[in-house]
Scaffold this motif. Sequence first.
Motif, PDB file in Angstrom:
ATOM      1  N   GLY A 145      -8.544   4.243   3.049  1.00  0.00           N
ATOM      2  CA  GLY A 145      -9.836   3.577   3.035  1.00  0.00           C
ATOM      3  C   GLY A 145     -11.002   4.496   3.316  1.00  0.00           C
ATOM      4  N   VAL A 146     -10.721   5.726   3.753  1.00  0.00           N
ATOM      5  CA  VAL A 146     -11.778   6.703   4.032  1.00  0.00           C
ATOM      6  C   VAL A 146     -11.679   7.877   3.057  1.00  0.00           C
ATOM      7  CG1 VAL A 146     -12.719   8.331   5.732  1.00  0.00           C
ATOM      8  CG2 VAL A 146     -11.983   6.049   6.456  1.00  0.00           C
ATOM      9  N   ILE A 147     -10.482   8.411   2.892  1.00  0.00           N
ATOM     10  CA  ILE A 147     -10.265   9.510   1.938  1.00  0.00           C
ATOM     11  C   ILE A 147      -9.775   8.966   0.596  1.00  0.00           C
ATOM     12  CG2 ILE A 147      -8.795  11.511   1.453  1.00  0.00           C
ATOM     13  CD1 ILE A 147      -9.027  12.226   4.417  1.00  0.00           C
ATOM     14  N   ILE A 148      -8.954   7.935   0.650  1.00  0.00           N
ATOM     15  CA  ILE A 148      -8.417   7.343  -0.576  1.00  0.00           C
ATOM     16  C   ILE A 148      -8.430   5.821  -0.464  1.00  0.00           C
ATOM     17  CG2 ILE A 148      -6.038   7.426   0.274  1.00  0.00           C
ATOM     18  CD1 ILE A 148      -5.196   8.038  -2.650  1.00  0.00           C
ATOM     19  N   ASP A 149      -8.727   5.162  -1.560  1.00  0.00           N
ATOM     20  CA  ASP A 149      -8.725   3.704  -1.598  1.00  0.00           C
ATOM     21  C   ASP A 149      -7.297   3.254  -1.882  1.00  0.00           C
ATOM     22  OD1 ASP A 149      -9.345   1.049  -1.726  1.00  0.00           O
ATOM     23  OD2 ASP A 149     -10.255   1.131  -3.720  1.00  0.00           O
ATOM     24  N   SER A 150      -6.472   3.282  -0.839  1.00  0.00           N
ATOM     25  CA  SER A 150      -5.030   3.098  -1.012  1.00  0.00           C
ATOM     26  C   SER A 150      -4.534   1.689  -0.721  1.00  0.00           C
ATOM     27  CB  SER A 150      -4.282   4.079  -0.094  1.00  0.00           C
ATOM     28  OG  SER A 150      -4.718   3.900   1.243  1.00  0.00           O
ATOM     29  N   GLU A 151      -5.374   0.815  -0.214  1.00  0.00           N
ATOM     30  CA  GLU A 151      -4.906  -0.526   0.125  1.00  0.00           C
ATOM     31  C   GLU A 151      -4.231  -1.236  -1.049  1.00  0.00           C
ATOM     32  OE1 GLU A 151      -6.626  -4.802   1.738  1.00  0.00           O
ATOM     33  OE2 GLU A 151      -7.588  -2.958   2.419  1.00  0.00           O
ATOM     34  N   PRO A 152      -4.798  -1.153  -2.271  1.00  0.00           N
ATOM     35  CA  PRO A 152      -4.104  -1.793  -3.408  1.00  0.00           C
ATOM     36  C   PRO A 152      -2.717  -1.213  -3.661  1.00  0.00           C
ATOM     37  CG  PRO A 152      -6.378  -1.294  -3.982  1.00  0.00           C
ATOM     38  CD  PRO A 152      -6.108  -0.607  -2.680  1.00  0.00           C
ATOM     39  N   PHE A 153      -2.534   0.088  -3.378  1.00  0.00           N
ATOM     40  CA  PHE A 153      -1.229   0.712  -3.566  1.00  0.00           C
ATOM     41  C   PHE A 153      -0.209   0.151  -2.562  1.00  0.00           C
ATOM     42  CE2 PHE A 153      -3.701   4.735  -4.965  1.00  0.00           C
ATOM     43  CZ  PHE A 153      -3.982   4.151  -6.179  1.00  0.00           C
ATOM     44  N   TRP A 154      -0.641   0.041  -1.305  1.00  0.00           N
ATOM     45  CA  TRP A 154       0.250  -0.499  -0.280  1.00  0.00           C
ATOM     46  C   TRP A 154       0.598  -1.952  -0.572  1.00  0.00           C
ATOM     47  CZ3 TRP A 154       2.948   2.284   2.965  1.00  0.00           C
ATOM     48  CH2 TRP A 154       2.493   3.560   3.329  1.00  0.00           C
ATOM     49  N   GLN A 155      -0.397  -2.728  -0.981  1.00  0.00           N
ATOM     50  CA  GLN A 155      -0.142  -4.131  -1.299  1.00  0.00           C
ATOM     51  C   GLN A 155       0.858  -4.253  -2.439  1.00  0.00           C
ATOM     52  OE1 GLN A 155      -4.085  -5.653  -2.129  1.00  0.00           O
ATOM     53  NE2 GLN A 155      -4.470  -6.184   0.010  1.00  0.00           N
ATOM     54  N   ARG A 156       0.672  -3.447  -3.475  1.00  0.00           N
ATOM     55  CA  ARG A 156       1.564  -3.508  -4.639  1.00  0.00           C
ATOM     56  C   ARG A 156       2.975  -3.070  -4.274  1.00  0.00           C
ATOM     57  NH1 ARG A 156       0.398  -0.442 -10.436  1.00  0.00           N
ATOM     58  NH2 ARG A 156       2.507  -0.620 -11.282  1.00  0.00           N
ATOM     59  N   ALA A 157       3.081  -1.958  -3.539  1.00  0.00           N
ATOM     60  CA  ALA A 157       4.395  -1.440  -3.168  1.00  0.00           C
ATOM     61  C   ALA A 157       5.137  -2.419  -2.265  1.00  0.00           C
ATOM     62  CB  ALA A 157       4.246  -0.088  -2.470  1.00  0.00           C
ATOM     63  N   GLU A 209      11.840   0.885   4.360  1.00  0.00           N
ATOM     64  CA  GLU A 209      10.592   1.597   4.636  1.00  0.00           C
ATOM     65  C   GLU A 209      10.410   2.752   3.648  1.00  0.00           C
ATOM     66  OE1 GLU A 209       8.351   4.139   8.180  1.00  0.00           O
ATOM     67  OE2 GLU A 209      10.530   3.904   8.190  1.00  0.00           O
ATOM     68  N   GLU A 210      11.475   3.492   3.409  1.00  0.00           N
ATOM     69  CA  GLU A 210      11.413   4.633   2.490  1.00  0.00           C
ATOM     70  C   GLU A 210      11.125   4.172   1.064  1.00  0.00           C
ATOM     71  OE1 GLU A 210      11.127   8.308   1.119  1.00  0.00           O
ATOM     72  OE2 GLU A 210      11.335   7.765   3.235  1.00  0.00           O
ATOM     73  N   MET A 211      11.614   3.019   0.679  1.00  0.00           N
ATOM     74  CA  MET A 211      11.333   2.476  -0.644  1.00  0.00           C
ATOM     75  C   MET A 211       9.848   2.197  -0.819  1.00  0.00           C
ATOM     76  SD  MET A 211      14.624  -0.118  -0.811  1.00  0.00           S
ATOM     77  CE  MET A 211      14.038  -1.104  -2.199  1.00  0.00           C
ATOM     78  N   VAL A 212       9.233   1.631   0.219  1.00  0.00           N
ATOM     79  CA  VAL A 212       7.793   1.335   0.168  1.00  0.00           C
ATOM     80  C   VAL A 212       6.992   2.633   0.092  1.00  0.00           C
ATOM     81  CG1 VAL A 212       5.836   0.348   1.417  1.00  0.00           C
ATOM     82  CG2 VAL A 212       8.026  -0.862   1.398  1.00  0.00           C
ATOM     83  N   ILE A 213       7.333   3.583   0.958  1.00  0.00           N
ATOM     84  CA  ILE A 213       6.612   4.849   1.005  1.00  0.00           C
ATOM     85  C   ILE A 213       6.710   5.582  -0.332  1.00  0.00           C
ATOM     86  CG2 ILE A 213       6.555   7.152   2.063  1.00  0.00           C
ATOM     87  CD1 ILE A 213       7.568   5.787   4.655  1.00  0.00           C
ATOM     88  N   SER A 214       7.904   5.639  -0.890  1.00  0.00           N
ATOM     89  CA  SER A 214       8.110   6.340  -2.160  1.00  0.00           C
ATOM     90  C   SER A 214       7.288   5.710  -3.275  1.00  0.00           C
ATOM     91  CB  SER A 214       9.592   6.330  -2.533  1.00  0.00           C
ATOM     92  OG  SER A 214      10.356   7.053  -1.591  1.00  0.00           O
ATOM     93  N   ARG A 215       7.219   4.383  -3.277  1.00  0.00           N
ATOM     94  CA  ARG A 215       6.438   3.702  -4.317  1.00  0.00           C
ATOM     95  C   ARG A 215       4.961   3.991  -4.164  1.00  0.00           C
ATOM     96  NH1 ARG A 215       5.391   2.953  -9.118  1.00  0.00           N
ATOM     97  NH2 ARG A 215       4.762   0.873  -9.831  1.00  0.00           N
ATOM     98  N   VAL A 216       4.456   4.005  -2.928  1.00  0.00           N
ATOM     99  CA  VAL A 216       3.047   4.329  -2.690  1.00  0.00           C
ATOM    100  C   VAL A 216       2.744   5.751  -3.148  1.00  0.00           C
ATOM    101  CG1 VAL A 216       1.282   4.713  -0.903  1.00  0.00           C
ATOM    102  CG2 VAL A 216       2.746   2.688  -0.803  1.00  0.00           C
TER     103      VAL A 216
END
Length: 212
Positions: A10-22, A69-76
Motif C-alpha cells: 500500500g506504500v511501495i506497491i498496491d498489493s491488496e488486490p493481489f493478496w485478496q485474489r491469492a 501459507e506457502e501457496m498464498v505467498i507463491s501466488r502473490v
Amino acid sequence: MKAVIFDMDGVIIDSEPFWQRAEFEVFSSLGVSLEKEFTDLTKTMTTIEVTKFWYEKFPWESNSLEEVEEMVISRVMELIGEIGAEINGIEFFIKKLKSNGFKIGLATNSPYKIIPVVLEKAGIASYFDSIFSAEFVEFGKPDPAIYLMTSKELGIDPENCIVIEDSYSGMLAAKNAGMKVVAFTNGNQDLNLSLADYKMESFLEHELTIFS
C-alpha cells in the motif's frame, strides 16, 4: 529526522488486490467460505495469522498450515511478477531522500521472500539500508517490535526515524516505537489519521519538507 522507514503493501506497491485474489483462490479451493465480515478483519494480519484464522473457522485436512501459507505467498509473488503495480513516484521519492542523506528502511508484515520481488519490480532494491519482515519478530504490526528492530539495524534512534504508513495498525506500531508518522493516503478517504504527524496524498507531490 535521520531515517525514513517505509511500509511495503500500500506504500511501495498496491498489493491488496493481489493478496485478496491469492487468498480467495487458495482458501476457496480448500472449502473456505470467505465472508466479507471476516476478510475485513484479516487485512492487517500476517500471512500465517490469516491462514490460522481461516483454518479455525473452516478446518481442512489436505494441507498443513505451512503448506497453505506457502501457496498464498507463491501466488502473490506470481501476480507481482506478472503485473507489478508499484505506487507512482516511489522511485523518484526514495532517490531524493537518499540524495538528502537519509537512511532508508523497510518494515512490513509480509513474508520476507516477497520483499526482493517487490523492490526489484519497483526498481528500488539498491536504496534500502535495512529490510525487515514481521516473520523475524514474535508479533507483527501493530506491535512496535518490527520498527524498533529496523531502527536498531539502521543505527538510528527511534525518535530520529519517520515512518510512512497507509494503515492504522501500522501507524500504531510506529507511534508505539516512538517514531514520527506520515499517513500515506493515496486517495483513501477512510484512513484514520488520528495518529499521524503528517499526511501525504501522493509521492508525486514530492513533499520533502516533511523530512527536514
